[in-house]
Design a protein around this motif. Structure first.
Motif, mmCIF file in Angstrom:
data_model
loop_
_atom_site.group_PDB
_atom_site.id
_atom_site.type_symbol
_atom_site.label_atom_id
_atom_site.label_comp_id
_atom_site.label_asym_id
_atom_site.label_seq_id
_atom_site.Cartn_x
_atom_site.Cartn_y
_atom_site.Cartn_z
ATOM 1 N N VAL A 53 5.337 4.453 -12.049
ATOM 2 C CA VAL A 53 3.905 4.266 -11.877
ATOM 3 C C VAL A 53 3.610 3.858 -10.434
ATOM 4 N N ASN A 54 2.339 3.960 -10.097
ATOM 5 C CA ASN A 54 1.915 3.616 -8.741
ATOM 6 C C ASN A 54 1.905 2.111 -8.524
ATOM 7 N N LEU A 55 2.082 1.735 -7.282
ATOM 8 C CA LEU A 55 1.750 0.402 -6.805
ATOM 9 C C LEU A 55 0.671 0.550 -5.740
ATOM 10 N N GLY A 56 -0.023 -0.531 -5.453
ATOM 11 C CA GLY A 56 -0.868 -0.567 -4.274
ATOM 12 C C GLY A 56 -0.091 -1.192 -3.130
ATOM 13 N N LYS A 57 -0.610 -1.022 -1.936
ATOM 14 C CA LYS A 57 0.045 -1.596 -0.771
ATOM 15 C C LYS A 57 -1.009 -2.125 0.187
ATOM 16 N N ILE A 58 -0.829 -3.369 0.630
ATOM 17 C CA ILE A 58 -1.781 -4.010 1.534
ATOM 18 C C ILE A 58 -1.178 -4.085 2.935
ATOM 19 N N ASN A 59 -1.925 -3.569 3.895
ATOM 20 C CA ASN A 59 -1.552 -3.644 5.315
ATOM 21 C C ASN A 59 -0.161 -3.084 5.601
ATOM 22 N N LEU A 90 -11.086 -2.203 4.465
ATOM 23 C CA LEU A 90 -12.190 -3.091 4.110
ATOM 24 C C LEU A 90 -12.274 -4.220 5.119
ATOM 25 N N ASP A 91 -13.475 -4.432 5.646
ATOM 26 C CA ASP A 91 -13.724 -5.543 6.556
ATOM 27 C C ASP A 91 -14.960 -6.277 6.083
ATOM 28 N N THR A 92 -15.072 -7.542 6.423
ATOM 29 C CA THR A 92 -16.212 -8.344 5.973
ATOM 30 C C THR A 92 -16.732 -9.223 7.100
ATOM 31 N N ALA A 93 -17.975 -9.567 6.978
ATOM 32 C CA ALA A 93 -18.589 -10.550 7.871
ATOM 33 C C ALA A 93 -19.397 -11.526 7.015
ATOM 34 N N PRO A 94 -18.998 -12.819 7.007
ATOM 35 C CA PRO A 94 -17.833 -13.389 7.686
ATOM 36 C C PRO A 94 -16.527 -12.995 6.991
ATOM 37 N N PRO A 117 -3.839 -15.906 -3.631
ATOM 38 C CA PRO A 117 -4.433 -15.699 -2.304
ATOM 39 C C PRO A 117 -3.343 -15.534 -1.251
ATOM 40 N N VAL A 118 -3.386 -14.428 -0.503
ATOM 41 C CA VAL A 118 -2.281 -14.147 0.415
ATOM 42 C C VAL A 118 -2.710 -13.826 1.839
ATOM 43 N N THR A 119 -3.947 -13.371 2.044
ATOM 44 C CA THR A 119 -4.341 -12.973 3.391
ATOM 45 C C THR A 119 -5.857 -13.036 3.507
ATOM 46 N N GLN A 120 -6.387 -12.555 4.634
ATOM 47 C CA GLN A 120 -7.822 -12.494 4.861
ATOM 48 C C GLN A 120 -8.201 -11.096 5.354
ATOM 49 N N THR A 121 -9.472 -10.784 5.249
ATOM 50 C CA THR A 121 -9.960 -9.512 5.771
ATOM 51 C C THR A 121 -9.880 -9.514 7.299
ATOM 52 N N PRO A 122 -9.743 -8.325 7.900
ATOM 53 C CA PRO A 122 -9.776 -6.988 7.302
ATOM 54 C C PRO A 122 -8.433 -6.618 6.666
ATOM 55 N N ILE A 123 -8.483 -5.677 5.706
ATOM 56 C CA ILE A 123 -7.266 -5.174 5.082
ATOM 57 C C ILE A 123 -7.322 -3.660 4.993
#
Length: 324
Positions: free
Chosen positions: A146-152, A283-287, A297-303
């Motif tokens: 099956v698939n996994l997702g991957k961050i950064n 994905l990016d966010t302000a703030p 919880p592992v990181t912050q935006t952007p990702i």
């Protein structure tokens, strides 16, 4: 058979790999058992799991009841490095997510015994939450990829990544509250964090287009469940896409309505939810916002989130004909 843990196999000849692995683990009937004994159900699960697996003819070469969850990735990595091909992990979504990096594109099979609070990934795979039934799947189920997702580009996740409110809940969840009250504890913390969460501006870039919108939460789903609730109906562990989902407008009332409908088993109105399907999304966010991966919880935006196609070999129920 010894496995070099530093080399990732190419995701080719998938059917042959699955057949070969399933035949190997069913013939040898040998496994390593790793249980997060600090998880909500883990302390009771470990002894019962050992007994049930042995009664079903599984020889447990190594067993680990792990009180410190931070040690679990190292234990799993070492077991894979020693050449074991079948690793059974007991824990919740965070435990599973912490080890999938070591399984990705390797000839090693993951067996799952749900022992967490939400067990979203086990639900996505159709694995029963009752221990005796989960053991039956581990012993007699089928090996699927099956698939996994991957961050950064460097961290795989099993089920979902989330931005905003879910990450805030994860950051402020007391472990004792989670252990003793389970999903009720989540609801209590969620109510407090919802009052304090502020809308943010999100910029989503995927498939050559950019969308900007206000949000309180954004999820990147590989599986359909979050917090043990089915929320991303468009997601599939066999899809070529991740599903990016956000409740439109950044309203607290919209958040409450969405989750109430989901917990009651109703599909939220498409007028309330933004849904984008893509294999690669930024994905990016302000703030800036915190990002949780499978409840941690592992990181912050952007990702940047991408699909790792057919990356994970895992045991699933044979009746799940949609998983191959």
């Amino acid at each position: 058979m010894t496995i070099d843990p530093t080399v990732e196999a190419e995701p080719i000849d998938s059917l042959e790999r699955k057949r070969s692995l399933e035949a190997a683990i069913r013939t040898r009937r040998e496994a390593v058992l790793v249980v997060n004994s600090r998880s909500r159900r883990g302390r009771q699960l470990y002894r019962r799991a050992k007994r049930l697996l042995r009664e079903r003819g599984i020889a447990l070469a190594l067993t680990y009841p792990v009180r410190n969850p931070a040690r679990i990735p190292e234990i799993v990595r070492d077991a894979i490095g020693k050449g074991y091909q079948f690793i059974i992990v007991g824990g919740g979504d965070g435990t599973i997510s912490s080890v999938v990096d070591f399984f990705a594109y390797r000839s090693v099979v993951l067996g799952i015994l749900p022992a967490g609070t939400a067990n979203s990934y086990a639900r996505a795979l159709g694995i029963p939450l009752a221990l005796d039934e989960a053991v039956e799947v581990v012993v007699s189920g089928k090996v699927v990829d099956v698939n996994l997702g991957k961050i950064n580009g460097n961290h795989h996740f099993a089920n979902a990544a989330a931005i905003g409110l879910p990450a805030s809940i994860a950051r402020h969840m007391p472990r004792l509250l989670k252990r003793w009250f389970g999903r009720v504890g989540y609801l209590l913390v969620a109510a407090v964090r919802l009052v304090r969460q502020r809308p943010f501006r999100c910029t989503l870039t995927a498939s050559g287009r950019t969308i900007e919108f206000d949000a309180m939460e954004v999820r990147v789903a590989n599986g359909q469940y979050q917090g043990g609730v089915r929320v991303a109906n468009e997601a599939s562990l066999e899809s070529r896409d991740l599903v990016i989902q956000s409740i439109k407008g950044g309203s607290r009332w919209a958040i409450v309505r969405f989750w109430t409908m989901a917990m009651l088993g109703h599909r939220p109105s498409i007028d309330d939810v933004l849904v984008v399907k893509a294999p690669d999304v930024t994905l990016d966010t302000a703030p800036r916002q915190y990002v949780s991966i499978d409840g941690e919880p592992v990181t912050q935006t952007p990702i940047r989130a991408t699909v790792a196609r057919n990356a994970l070999m895992v045991v699933a129920p044979r009746e799940r004909t949609d998983l191959v």
